[in-house]
Design a protein around this motif. Sequence first.
Motif, PDB file in Angstrom:
ATOM      1  N   GLY A 127      76.668  52.335 -25.940  1.00 28.99           N
ATOM      2  CA  GLY A 127      77.424  51.111 -26.162  1.00 28.99           C
ATOM      3  C   GLY A 127      76.643  50.104 -27.003  1.00 28.99           C
ATOM      4  O   GLY A 127      75.676  50.448 -27.690  1.00 28.99           O
ATOM      5  N   ASP A 128      77.054  48.844 -26.959  1.00 26.97           N
ATOM      6  CA  ASP A 128      76.415  47.781 -27.729  1.00 26.97           C
ATOM      7  C   ASP A 128      75.110  47.377 -27.055  1.00 26.97           C
ATOM      8  O   ASP A 128      75.104  46.845 -25.941  1.00 26.97           O
ATOM      9  CB  ASP A 128      77.362  46.579 -27.831  1.00 26.97           C
ATOM     10  CG  ASP A 128      76.900  45.553 -28.848  1.00 26.97           C
ATOM     11  OD1 ASP A 128      75.728  45.122 -28.768  1.00 26.97           O
ATOM     12  OD2 ASP A 128      77.697  45.171 -29.715  1.00 26.97           O
ATOM     13  N   LEU A 129      73.990  47.613 -27.717  1.00 23.23           N
ATOM     14  CA  LEU A 129      72.673  47.349 -27.133  1.00 23.23           C
ATOM     15  C   LEU A 129      72.416  45.865 -26.896  1.00 23.23           C
ATOM     16  O   LEU A 129      71.512  45.503 -26.136  1.00 23.23           O
ATOM     17  CB  LEU A 129      71.582  47.927 -28.037  1.00 23.23           C
ATOM     18  CG  LEU A 129      71.482  49.454 -28.048  1.00 23.23           C
ATOM     19  CD1 LEU A 129      70.723  49.932 -29.279  1.00 23.23           C
ATOM     20  CD2 LEU A 129      70.811  49.962 -26.768  1.00 23.23           C
ATOM     21  N   ASN A 130      73.192  44.991 -27.536  1.00 20.45           N
ATOM     22  CA  ASN A 130      73.056  43.556 -27.296  1.00 20.45           C
ATOM     23  C   ASN A 130      73.921  43.072 -26.136  1.00 20.45           C
ATOM     24  O   ASN A 130      73.898  41.890 -25.790  1.00 20.45           O
ATOM     25  CB  ASN A 130      73.424  42.759 -28.548  1.00 20.45           C
ATOM     26  CG  ASN A 130      72.285  42.701 -29.546  1.00 20.45           C
ATOM     27  OD1 ASN A 130      71.135  42.929 -29.190  1.00 20.45           O
ATOM     28  ND2 ASN A 130      72.599  42.397 -30.801  1.00 20.45           N
ATOM     29  N   GLY A 131      74.691  43.989 -25.556  1.00 18.03           N
ATOM     30  CA  GLY A 131      75.538  43.655 -24.419  1.00 18.03           C
ATOM     31  C   GLY A 131      74.903  44.089 -23.111  1.00 18.03           C
ATOM     32  O   GLY A 131      73.701  44.329 -23.027  1.00 18.03           O
ATOM     33  N   ILE A 132      75.728  44.244 -22.084  1.00 16.72           N
ATOM     34  CA  ILE A 132      75.216  44.584 -20.746  1.00 16.72           C
ATOM     35  C   ILE A 132      75.230  46.079 -20.461  1.00 16.72           C
ATOM     36  O   ILE A 132      74.870  46.503 -19.366  1.00 16.72           O
ATOM     37  CB  ILE A 132      76.012  43.858 -19.636  1.00 16.72           C
ATOM     38  CG1 ILE A 132      77.484  44.319 -19.608  1.00 16.72           C
ATOM     39  CG2 ILE A 132      75.910  42.339 -19.811  1.00 16.72           C
ATOM     40  CD1 ILE A 132      78.242  43.861 -18.383  1.00 16.72           C
ATOM     41  N   GLY A 133      75.628  46.904 -21.445  1.00 21.10           N
ATOM     42  CA  GLY A 133      75.762  48.334 -21.213  1.00 21.10           C
ATOM     43  C   GLY A 133      74.500  48.987 -20.687  1.00 21.10           C
ATOM     44  O   GLY A 133      74.519  49.693 -19.667  1.00 21.10           O
ATOM     45  N   SER A 134      73.373  48.777 -21.370  1.00 21.14           N
ATOM     46  CA  SER A 134      72.118  49.394 -20.940  1.00 21.14           C
ATOM     47  C   SER A 134      71.731  48.948 -19.537  1.00 21.14           C
ATOM     48  O   SER A 134      71.237  49.737 -18.727  1.00 21.14           O
ATOM     49  CB  SER A 134      70.993  49.035 -21.920  1.00 21.14           C
ATOM     50  OG  SER A 134      71.295  49.477 -23.214  1.00 21.14           O
ATOM     51  N   GLU A 135      71.970  47.671 -19.254  1.00 20.16           N
ATOM     52  CA  GLU A 135      71.630  47.139 -17.930  1.00 20.16           C
ATOM     53  C   GLU A 135      72.417  47.821 -16.813  1.00 20.16           C
ATOM     54  O   GLU A 135      71.840  48.235 -15.810  1.00 20.16           O
ATOM     55  CB  GLU A 135      71.884  45.629 -17.896  1.00 20.16           C
ATOM     56  CG  GLU A 135      71.567  44.989 -16.546  1.00 20.16           C
ATOM     57  CD  GLU A 135      71.855  43.502 -16.511  1.00 20.16           C
ATOM     58  OE1 GLU A 135      71.914  42.948 -15.395  1.00 20.16           O
ATOM     59  OE2 GLU A 135      72.015  42.889 -17.589  1.00 20.16           O
ATOM     60  N   VAL A 136      73.737  47.960 -17.001  1.00 20.89           N
ATOM     61  CA  VAL A 136      74.537  48.560 -15.926  1.00 20.89           C
ATOM     62  C   VAL A 136      74.252  50.055 -15.795  1.00 20.89           C
ATOM     63  O   VAL A 136      74.336  50.615 -14.694  1.00 20.89           O
ATOM     64  CB  VAL A 136      76.048  48.289 -16.117  1.00 20.89           C
ATOM     65  CG1 VAL A 136      76.328  46.795 -16.052  1.00 20.89           C
ATOM     66  CG2 VAL A 136      76.601  48.880 -17.408  1.00 20.89           C
ATOM     67  N   ILE A 137      73.898  50.712 -16.904  1.00 17.67           N
ATOM     68  CA  ILE A 137      73.519  52.130 -16.840  1.00 17.67           C
ATOM     69  C   ILE A 137      72.250  52.286 -16.010  1.00 17.67           C
ATOM     70  O   ILE A 137      72.188  53.091 -15.071  1.00 17.67           O
ATOM     71  CB  ILE A 137      73.298  52.706 -18.256  1.00 17.67           C
ATOM     72  CG1 ILE A 137      74.604  52.771 -19.039  1.00 17.67           C
ATOM     73  CG2 ILE A 137      72.676  54.112 -18.172  1.00 17.67           C
ATOM     74  CD1 ILE A 137      74.419  53.046 -20.525  1.00 17.67           C
ATOM     75  N   LEU A 138      71.217  51.523 -16.351  1.00 19.30           N
ATOM     76  CA  LEU A 138      69.927  51.638 -15.660  1.00 19.30           C
ATOM     77  C   LEU A 138      70.040  51.233 -14.196  1.00 19.30           C
ATOM     78  O   LEU A 138      69.444  51.876 -13.317  1.00 19.30           O
ATOM     79  CB  LEU A 138      68.878  50.786 -16.377  1.00 19.30           C
ATOM     80  CG  LEU A 138      68.522  51.240 -17.805  1.00 19.30           C
ATOM     81  CD1 LEU A 138      67.594  50.231 -18.464  1.00 19.30           C
ATOM     82  CD2 LEU A 138      67.879  52.622 -17.787  1.00 19.30           C
ATOM     83  N   LYS A 139      70.802  50.199 -13.905  1.00 20.59           N
ATOM     84  CA  LYS A 139      70.981  49.770 -12.511  1.00 20.59           C
ATOM     85  C   LYS A 139      71.696  50.847 -11.692  1.00 20.59           C
ATOM     86  O   LYS A 139      71.369  51.074 -10.527  1.00 20.59           O
ATOM     87  CB  LYS A 139      71.773  48.462 -12.447  1.00 20.59           C
ATOM     88  CG  LYS A 139      70.958  47.224 -12.781  1.00 20.59           C
ATOM     89  CD  LYS A 139      71.807  45.965 -12.656  1.00 20.59           C
ATOM     90  CE  LYS A 139      70.979  44.702 -12.830  1.00 20.59           C
ATOM     91  NZ  LYS A 139      71.825  43.474 -12.738  1.00 20.59           N
ATOM     92  N   THR A 140      72.667  51.515 -12.318  1.00 23.17           N
ATOM     93  CA  THR A 140      73.402  52.584 -11.620  1.00 23.17           C
ATOM     94  C   THR A 140      72.471  53.688 -11.166  1.00 23.17           C
ATOM     95  O   THR A 140      72.559  54.180 -10.028  1.00 23.17           O
ATOM     96  CB  THR A 140      74.496  53.165 -12.535  1.00 23.17           C
ATOM     97  OG1 THR A 140      75.479  52.168 -12.783  1.00 23.17           O
ATOM     98  CG2 THR A 140      75.162  54.388 -11.905  1.00 23.17           C
ATOM     99  N   PHE A 141      71.531  54.072 -12.027  1.00 26.72           N
ATOM    100  CA  PHE A 141      70.673  55.222 -11.716  1.00 26.72           C
ATOM    101  C   PHE A 141      69.328  54.839 -11.109  1.00 26.72           C
ATOM    102  O   PHE A 141      68.488  55.708 -10.869  1.00 26.72           O
ATOM    103  CB  PHE A 141      70.506  56.090 -12.963  1.00 26.72           C
ATOM    104  CG  PHE A 141      71.785  56.789 -13.342  1.00 26.72           C
ATOM    105  CD1 PHE A 141      72.227  57.877 -12.609  1.00 26.72           C
ATOM    106  CD2 PHE A 141      72.567  56.324 -14.396  1.00 26.72           C
ATOM    107  CE1 PHE A 141      73.417  58.511 -12.923  1.00 26.72           C
ATOM    108  CE2 PHE A 141      73.755  56.948 -14.723  1.00 26.72           C
ATOM    109  CZ  PHE A 141      74.194  58.049 -13.984  1.00 26.72           C
TER     110      PHE A 141
END
Length: 348
Positions: A14-28
């Motif tokens: 997704g957009d690296l300036n958005g929250i995508g990476s954060e929610v991915i990492l928090k999930t796992f």
Amino acid sequence: MKKAENIIVGISIGDLNGIGSEVILKTFEDARMLELCTPVIFANVKVLSFIKKTLELTAPLHGIDKIEQLVIGKINVLNIWREGVDLNFGNNDENVGKYAIKSFIAATKALKENHIDVLVTAPINKYNIQSEDFKFPGHTDYLNQELEGNALMLMVQDSLRVGLLTDHVPVNEVSKHLNEKLILQKIETIKQSLIQDFGITKPKIAVLALNPHAGDNGVIGKEDDEIIKPTLKKLFDKGTMVFGPFAADGFFGSNQYEKYDAVVATYHDQGLIPFKTLSFGNGVNYTAGLNKIRTSPDHGTAYEIAGKGIADYNSFKEAVYTAIDIYNSRFQFEEISKNPLKTKEKQL
């Protein structure tokens, strides 16, 4: 389709300036997730490590250069680019949009080639992804081109399922798109999805009217009487349990939706406003009607909170769960289809 054991979940960044990476990492960060599936994030491990450090997250990342190198039980990051990326959380950046699409295209290719079992997409910015090489309004349209079937947006949260006859269409053009062929195709797609993806043998489907009060016998528009009603009757007469069109204003407020396995709205906001009101950030966007499984969270890039470490990851986690559940349901459906008598004997 293989037996559903430790499913390989491909994830586009997704957009690296958005929250995508954060929610991915928090999930796992929850190690129990790795007992259900093995994630493969299509990105760059150095970039993700930088985001992880910035947000003070703890999920251990395992960088790989080829999909064949993935390790079961680890958070795999497939390096699909080598260079660094300048990030500025919360900003709309055309260059960052290019990496979002690079990730998505690579993940879709892996899905087509069966290197991953399901695809979960993090949010993109529909504006900054546009280029000469990618001229699609979003994920769904590209997937519809690349995968077999007819894509349909189906919003899911437990037993609440809301599908759309038209999705990213301007409101003043919705009526022009409504016709018998479209309605027949969309209802059939939803019916088949409810059967094979959600295990509902005889699904009941409600359809919302286009006009206020379902047109009031033609006083407030004729589309409901002249297009939707006769098409639904044709479907019902052939055995599809479809009902409506129902006046949309009171349908959800009166809890009528609870009587049906899916609700079909005629346009985007008619379906998504009540869905998002009822799902409280736990909803999932599922692309029904394709030969492969793709889900996503029900939110966007959320630039306003990006980089602050406060993003709620429940919708993304639910998107992973839903993809796994649908994979399992399709596996069972295929087993029954191959040998219905044997399956019936087991049940007896």
